[in-house]
Structure formats: structure tokens, C-alpha cells
Design a protein around this motif. Structure first.
Motif, PDB file in Angstrom:
ATOM      1  N   LYS A  74       0.845  -1.209   0.000  1.00 19.77           N
ATOM      2  CA  LYS A  74       0.000   0.000   0.000  1.00 19.77           C
ATOM      3  C   LYS A  74       0.879   1.257   0.000  1.00 19.77           C
ATOM      4  CE  LYS A  74      -3.485   2.172   2.877  1.00 19.77           C
ATOM      5  NZ  LYS A  74      -4.023   2.154   4.244  1.00 19.77           N
ATOM      6  N   GLN A  75       1.921   1.242   0.835  1.00 19.01           N
ATOM      7  CA  GLN A  75       2.841   2.390   0.890  1.00 19.01           C
ATOM      8  C   GLN A  75       3.516   2.624  -0.462  1.00 19.01           C
ATOM      9  OE1 GLN A  75       3.872   4.732   3.103  1.00 19.01           O
ATOM     10  NE2 GLN A  75       2.192   4.096   4.423  1.00 19.01           N
ATOM     11  N   ALA A  76       3.905   1.544  -1.110  1.00 21.21           N
ATOM     12  CA  ALA A  76       4.589   1.662  -2.406  1.00 21.21           C
ATOM     13  C   ALA A  76       3.660   2.280  -3.440  1.00 21.21           C
ATOM     14  CB  ALA A  76       5.076   0.288  -2.864  1.00 21.21           C
ATOM     15  N   ARG A  77       2.391   1.853  -3.435  1.00 17.37           N
ATOM     16  CA  ARG A  77       1.426   2.430  -4.393  1.00 17.37           C
ATOM     17  C   ARG A  77       1.230   3.914  -4.109  1.00 17.37           C
ATOM     18  NH1 ARG A  77      -1.219  -2.580  -3.740  1.00 17.37           N
ATOM     19  NH2 ARG A  77      -2.519  -1.749  -2.087  1.00 17.37           N
ATOM     20  N   GLN A  78       1.158   4.270  -2.810  1.00 20.60           N
ATOM     21  CA  GLN A  78       0.907   5.669  -2.441  1.00 20.60           C
ATOM     22  C   GLN A  78       2.103   6.579  -2.720  1.00 20.60           C
ATOM     23  OE1 GLN A  78      -0.346   5.432   1.654  1.00 20.60           O
ATOM     24  NE2 GLN A  78      -2.457   4.944   1.118  1.00 20.60           N
ATOM     25  N   THR A  79       3.293   6.062  -2.495  1.00 16.16           N
ATOM     26  CA  THR A  79       4.481   6.915  -2.624  1.00 16.16           C
ATOM     27  C   THR A  79       5.136   6.815  -4.006  1.00 16.16           C
ATOM     28  OG1 THR A  79       5.908   5.151  -1.781  1.00 16.16           O
ATOM     29  CG2 THR A  79       5.038   6.707  -0.159  1.00 16.16           C
ATOM     30  N   GLY A  80       4.812   5.769  -4.757  1.00 16.10           N
ATOM     31  CA  GLY A  80       5.427   5.563  -6.070  1.00 16.10           C
ATOM     32  C   GLY A  80       6.861   5.076  -5.976  1.00 16.10           C
ATOM     33  N   LYS A  81       7.239   4.598  -4.803  1.00 18.61           N
ATOM     34  CA  LYS A  81       8.614   4.092  -4.642  1.00 18.61           C
ATOM     35  C   LYS A  81       8.674   2.606  -4.998  1.00 18.61           C
ATOM     36  CE  LYS A  81       9.719   7.135  -0.718  1.00 18.61           C
ATOM     37  NZ  LYS A  81      10.781   8.002  -1.166  1.00 18.61           N
ATOM     38  N   PRO A  82       9.798   2.172  -5.574  1.00 23.51           N
ATOM     39  CA  PRO A  82       9.944   0.727  -5.826  1.00 23.51           C
ATOM     40  C   PRO A  82      10.050  -0.047  -4.511  1.00 23.51           C
ATOM     41  CG  PRO A  82      11.984   1.884  -6.326  1.00 23.51           C
ATOM     42  CD  PRO A  82      10.978   2.939  -5.976  1.00 23.51           C
ATOM     43  N   ILE A  83       9.923  -1.352  -4.609  1.00 28.47           N
ATOM     44  CA  ILE A  83       9.848  -2.199  -3.412  1.00 28.47           C
ATOM     45  C   ILE A  83      11.075  -3.096  -3.300  1.00 28.47           C
ATOM     46  CG2 ILE A  83       8.509  -4.026  -2.286  1.00 28.47           C
ATOM     47  CD1 ILE A  83       6.104  -2.992  -4.091  1.00 28.47           C
ATOM     48  N   LEU A  84      11.696  -3.057  -2.143  1.00 27.78           N
ATOM     49  CA  LEU A  84      12.738  -4.038  -1.819  1.00 27.78           C
ATOM     50  C   LEU A  84      12.058  -5.095  -0.956  1.00 27.78           C
ATOM     51  CD1 LEU A  84      15.762  -4.928  -1.628  1.00 27.78           C
ATOM     52  CD2 LEU A  84      15.942  -3.492   0.387  1.00 27.78           C
ATOM     53  N   LEU A  85      11.870  -6.274  -1.513  1.00 24.88           N
ATOM     54  CA  LEU A  85      11.108  -7.323  -0.805  1.00 24.88           C
ATOM     55  C   LEU A  85      12.024  -8.470  -0.398  1.00 24.88           C
ATOM     56  CD1 LEU A  85       8.409  -8.728   0.048  1.00 24.88           C
ATOM     57  CD2 LEU A  85       8.278  -9.608  -2.279  1.00 24.88           C
ATOM     58  N   ILE A  86      11.925  -8.787   0.872  1.00 26.64           N
ATOM     59  CA  ILE A  86      12.685  -9.928   1.391  1.00 26.64           C
ATOM     60  C   ILE A  86      11.749 -10.785   2.231  1.00 26.64           C
ATOM     61  CG2 ILE A  86      14.300 -10.405   3.290  1.00 26.64           C
ATOM     62  CD1 ILE A  86      16.269  -8.588   1.832  1.00 26.64           C
ATOM     63  N   SER A  87      11.922 -12.065   2.128  1.00 27.85           N
ATOM     64  CA  SER A  87      11.166 -12.959   2.999  1.00 27.85           C
ATOM     65  C   SER A  87      12.179 -13.785   3.790  1.00 27.85           C
ATOM     66  CB  SER A  87      10.296 -13.876   2.135  1.00 27.85           C
ATOM     67  OG  SER A  87       9.639 -14.810   2.951  1.00 27.85           O
ATOM     68  N   ALA A  88      12.019 -13.799   5.093  1.00 26.51           N
ATOM     69  CA  ALA A  88      12.973 -14.540   5.924  1.00 26.51           C
ATOM     70  C   ALA A  88      12.227 -15.224   7.064  1.00 26.51           C
ATOM     71  CB  ALA A  88      14.035 -13.594   6.483  1.00 26.51           C
ATOM     72  N   ALA A  89      12.683 -16.417   7.420  1.00 26.97           N
ATOM     73  CA  ALA A  89      12.013 -17.185   8.473  1.00 26.97           C
ATOM     74  C   ALA A  89      12.645 -16.865   9.831  1.00 26.97           C
ATOM     75  CB  ALA A  89      12.132 -18.669   8.181  1.00 26.97           C
ATOM     76  N   PRO A  90      11.835 -16.396  10.791  1.00 26.58           N
ATOM     77  CA  PRO A  90      12.404 -16.054  12.104  1.00 26.58           C
ATOM     78  C   PRO A  90      12.527 -17.268  13.021  1.00 26.58           C
ATOM     79  CG  PRO A  90      10.100 -15.460  12.052  1.00 26.58           C
ATOM     80  CD  PRO A  90      10.404 -16.102  10.729  1.00 26.58           C
ATOM     81  N   GLN A  91      13.007 -18.342  12.499  1.00 22.48           N
ATOM     82  CA  GLN A  91      13.228 -19.561  13.291  1.00 22.48           C
ATOM     83  C   GLN A  91      14.151 -20.473  12.502  1.00 22.48           C
ATOM     84  OE1 GLN A  91      11.827 -22.619  12.065  1.00 22.48           O
ATOM     85  NE2 GLN A  91      10.667 -21.697  10.413  1.00 22.48           N
ATOM     86  N   CYS A  92      14.841 -21.312  13.238  1.00 22.38           N
ATOM     87  CA  CYS A  92      15.699 -22.288  12.578  1.00 22.38           C
ATOM     88  C   CYS A  92      15.425 -23.652  13.207  1.00 22.38           C
ATOM     89  CB  CYS A  92      17.166 -21.894  12.749  1.00 22.38           C
ATOM     90  SG  CYS A  92      18.247 -22.961  11.817  1.00 22.38           S
ATOM     91  N   SER A  93      15.009 -24.609  12.427  1.00 26.53           N
ATOM     92  CA  SER A  93      14.610 -25.941  12.922  1.00 26.53           C
ATOM     93  C   SER A  93      13.580 -25.822  14.046  1.00 26.53           C
ATOM     94  CB  SER A  93      15.824 -26.721  13.423  1.00 26.53           C
ATOM     95  OG  SER A  93      16.755 -26.852  12.398  1.00 26.53           O
ATOM     96  N   GLY A  94      12.706 -24.830  13.920  1.00 31.35           N
ATOM     97  CA  GLY A  94      11.639 -24.662  14.896  1.00 31.35           C
ATOM     98  C   GLY A  94      12.041 -23.854  16.119  1.00 31.35           C
ATOM     99  N   VAL A  95      13.283 -23.437  16.179  1.00 28.21           N
ATOM    100  CA  VAL A  95      13.742 -22.648  17.328  1.00 28.21           C
ATOM    101  C   VAL A  95      13.725 -21.164  16.947  1.00 28.21           C
ATOM    102  CG1 VAL A  95      15.634 -22.206  18.929  1.00 28.21           C
ATOM    103  CG2 VAL A  95      15.165 -24.534  18.166  1.00 28.21           C
ATOM    104  N   PRO A  96      12.937 -20.345  17.643  1.00 19.84           N
ATOM    105  CA  PRO A  96      12.834 -18.927  17.287  1.00 19.84           C
ATOM    106  C   PRO A  96      14.036 -18.117  17.797  1.00 19.84           C
ATOM    107  CG  PRO A  96      11.458 -19.380  19.192  1.00 19.84           C
ATOM    108  CD  PRO A  96      12.069 -20.694  18.777  1.00 19.84           C
ATOM    109  N   GLY A  97      14.054 -16.845  17.414  1.00 24.03           N
ATOM    110  CA  GLY A  97      15.088 -15.935  17.921  1.00 24.03           C
ATOM    111  C   GLY A  97      16.339 -15.915  17.065  1.00 24.03           C
ATOM    112  N   MET A  98      16.297 -16.534  15.899  1.00 16.66           N
ATOM    113  CA  MET A  98      17.461 -16.555  14.999  1.00 16.66           C
ATOM    114  C   MET A  98      16.963 -16.677  13.567  1.00 16.66           C
ATOM    115  SD  MET A  98      20.854 -16.655  14.892  1.00 16.66           S
ATOM    116  CE  MET A  98      21.673 -17.283  16.360  1.00 16.66           C
ATOM    117  N   TRP A  99      17.397 -15.781  12.679  1.00 19.92           N
ATOM    118  CA  TRP A  99      16.988 -15.863  11.272  1.00 19.92           C
ATOM    119  C   TRP A  99      17.575 -17.111  10.640  1.00 19.92           C
ATOM    120  CZ3 TRP A  99      13.171 -12.948   9.917  1.00 19.92           C
ATOM    121  CH2 TRP A  99      13.033 -11.653  10.410  1.00 19.92           C
TER     122      TRP A  99
END
Lengths: 250, 100
Positions: free
Chosen positions: B75-100
Motif C-alpha cells: 500500500k505504501q509503495a502504491r501511495q508513494t510511487g517508490k519501488p519495493i525491496l522485498l525480502i522474505s525470511a524465516a524467524p526460526q531455525c529448525s523450529g527454534v525462534p530468535g534466529m533468522w
């Protein structure tokens, strides 16, 4: 998560001309559909990490890697240069500034992400939507300043129950400044910021708190090993393929 | 015999210029492999880390300001006309949270 690219001062500077979105993989079914299509080529297998640069309407992929930016660029310098080139294509004379609280989906997820990032967390709590909106706007007025950008993880809630995992959180409404525990499963209240605070005061409080905050050090192998040994388990909304494989092997 | 030796010598003389190239072929392949990006999933971080994309800093430093909810960012990108830097990252490792 890749470190050298996203920590680079040139990439951070270039990111100011972008809307930066970092979704938590496996944490939202709707987002997962978009990510599968956009980042992972429509296959049925999600990955822990993906990277992409999109046009402002989110429709056109300008750069893509099914893994990290290090698979799309030789080094951080090349990434920063390419980001500046892309930003120039979309620059307008009356460029609108980014507004709004860049918050996580929930307090639970915000504490986890804050722990992953080694950052403090700001939780807006109000029992009325208008109250949450008012407090969020107050935060919004200061957090996009260069000195504060990227220093906090945000969340908001109207549910008192969401604050149960925050030690020291009372019934008062306001902005809770929280230090997450090492696993991001709970937090400790550092400071309660009342709603009557002015923008100048708020900025000062946040700058001082960020300056005082000591980022805890972790080591990946030990973190995961001790976590598993102590039964720390994170439930995701979407199945994690790797974990399914791992559990089948046991 | 002398003729055979002469023939062998002649063959060796002909092949000799090729020999160094063949000898260096495995080395050239190795250099080529090392200079191209690996194709495995990102390896977990090694050694101590202060977390996130600023692993070496004990202090909280300015960094990339991330929208954590996809729809908010789009929504912000549409409103501001800025391109998007998109990253997807899992905030868990082998089911253990607190570490990307």
C-alpha cells in the motif's frame, strides 16, 4: 539471512528511496501465496529466504533471486548501485514520504523478530481503535527520521492478553518499550511511554533507549541446540518443508 | 629401433606444447567454480552474532526500516510511487525462534 549486503551503508542509504518489506516466511497464509508466486516461481515449495525488487505497483519484477541478494549481485556495492539506478527511474519531483507504522502482524511475532534482529521492540497498546491509532501516529511522526530508522521493531494491539508475555507490563495504555528474551518468546518492559508525550520528547526517549540498549550476542549452533534441548518450539502458520523432512527423519 | 625412438621423440615433441594446458585444466575448473556463486541455501551464520543484518555491532545502529506486513508495504509503495525491496525470511531455525 544474508548479513554483508543488508548491513552495507551504501545499501542502507539506497533503501531510503524504496519501500522495504521483510515478511516473515511461513507466518501468514495469504502472504505465503504471494511469496510463492513472486519469490519462488509459483512452485509448491517455500524457502526460508527470498529476495526481489518490484515496481511500485508490485506487479513487475525488476530483480529477483530465489535466495538472497548475494545470488543476484556480486557484492553489496553492486547492489547499492543497482538500487540507486532503479530508484532514479521512479523518482518524482513531488515524491511522497513514507508514512505509517511498519509493524509486525502480532506482538508475538514482533518479539521473535526483534530477538532475531537483536533490537528492542515498541508495542502500542490501547483498548480502543482510536487510542491505538493516535499512539501509532505519534510514533509515525518520529520513526522515519534518519537517526531512528531501522532501530526498532513495532507492533500494536488492543488485547491485554497479548501483553502477558511482557514482564512488567501493567494495565496502562501507551507505548511499551520492550527487550525481547534470547528466543523472542517473551520480553521485559524497559520503559512505559505515556500517550501524553510530545513528538520531541518521544524522539529523545527512543534515541536514548536505543543508545543504551545492549544487543545480546548469540551463536547459531548453540542457540538452536539449547533451544531444542529446552523444548523451545515456534509454531508457524504455514508448514515448514524443511522441518517436515527433519521430523520424518527422526 | 632407432627409427622407433625417433618416431616416439617426434610424437612427444608434437604433444609437448599441449601438455601444460592439460595439466592446468583441473586448476582452471576449480578457479571457475570458486568464482561463481554457490547454489545451496544460505548457510547459517557462523560465530557469535548480535543478530539481524548488523551482526558485528554491539550498539543499535540505523538500518533498513522494514515493513513487516506485506499488504502495509504494498500500500505504501502504491501511495508513494517508490519501488519495493522485498525480502522474505524465516524467524526460526529448525523450529527454534530468535534466529533468522
Amino acid at each position: 539471512m544474508d548479513r554483508s549486503f543488508l548491513a552495507d551503508p551504501g545499501v542502507i542509504r539506497a533503501s531510503r528511496d524504496f519501500v522495504c518489506i521483510r515478511t516473515a516466511t511461513y507466518e501468514d497464509k495469504q502472504e505465503a501465496k504471494f511469496l510463492q508466486q513472486t519469490l519462488f516461481g509459483g512452485g509448491d515449495q517455500m524457502r526460508n529466504f527470498g529476495f526481489c525488487i518490484l515496481s511500485p505497483d508490485g506487479q513487475r519484477k525488476l530483480k529477483q533471486s530465489r535466495r538472497g541478494p548475494n545470488f543476484a549481485y556480486r557484492d553489496a556495492n553492486e547492489m547499492g548501485t543497482d538500487m540507486r539506478r532503479i530508484a532514479r527511474q521512479y523518482a518524482t519531483a513531488q515524491g511522497k514520504p513514507i508514512q505509517g507504522l511498519p509493524q509486525m502482524k502480532s506482538v508475538r511475532l514482533a518479539l521473535n523478530v526483534a530477538s532475531c534482529d537483536g533490537l528492542p521492540c515498541l508495542v502500542v497498546y490501547g483498548n480502543e481503535p482510536q487510542r491505538v491509532e493516535q499512539l501509532s501516529r505519534k510514533l509515525d511522526s518520529v520513526i522515519w527520521e534518519d537517526e531512528l530508522m531501522g532501530k526498532y521493531i513495532f507492533a500494536s494491539t488492543r488485547q491485554r492478553a497479548d501483553l502477558k508475555s511482557i514482564e512488567g507490563a501493567g494495565r496502562s495504555q501507551g507505548i511499551l518499550l520492550v527487550a525481547p528474551n534470547p528466543y523472542g518468546t517473551a520480553g521485559q518492559l524497559i520503559e512505559m511511554i505515556g500517550g501524553e508525550v510530545t513528538a520531541e520528547e518521544l524522539k529523545e526517549v527512543l534515541l536514548k533507549a536505543a543508545e543504551r540498549y545492549e544487543r545480546p550476542v548469540k551463536e547459531h549452533g548453540n542457540h538452536v541446540r539449547y533451544g531444542r534441548r529446552n523444548g523451545v518450539n515456534w509454531e508457524t502458520e504455514v508448514d515448514v518443508p524443511d522441518r517436515r523432512r527433519f521430523n520424518n527423519r527422526r | 629401433m632407432a627409427l622407433a625412438t625417433h618416431k616416439e621423440r617426434s610424437i612427444m615433441n608434437r604433444r609437448r606444447p599441449l601438455f601444460p594446458a592439460v595439466r592446468w585444466l583441473p586448476v582452471a575448473c576449480l578457479i571457475s567454480c570458486l568464482s561463481t556463486p554457490a547454489v545451496a541455501q544460505l548457510a547459517p551464520p557462523e560465530g557469535p552474532t548480535y543478530g539481524g543484518s548488523l551482526p558485528a555491532s554491539k550498539q543499535v545502529m540505523p538500518g533498513i526500516a522494514w515493513f513487516g506486513v506485506l499488504q502495509d508495504g504494498l500500500k505504501q509503495a502504491r501511495q508513494t510511487g517508490k519501488p519495493i525491496l522485498l525480502i522474505s525470511a524465516a524467524p526460526q531455525c529448525s523450529g527454534v525462534p530468535g534466529m533468522w
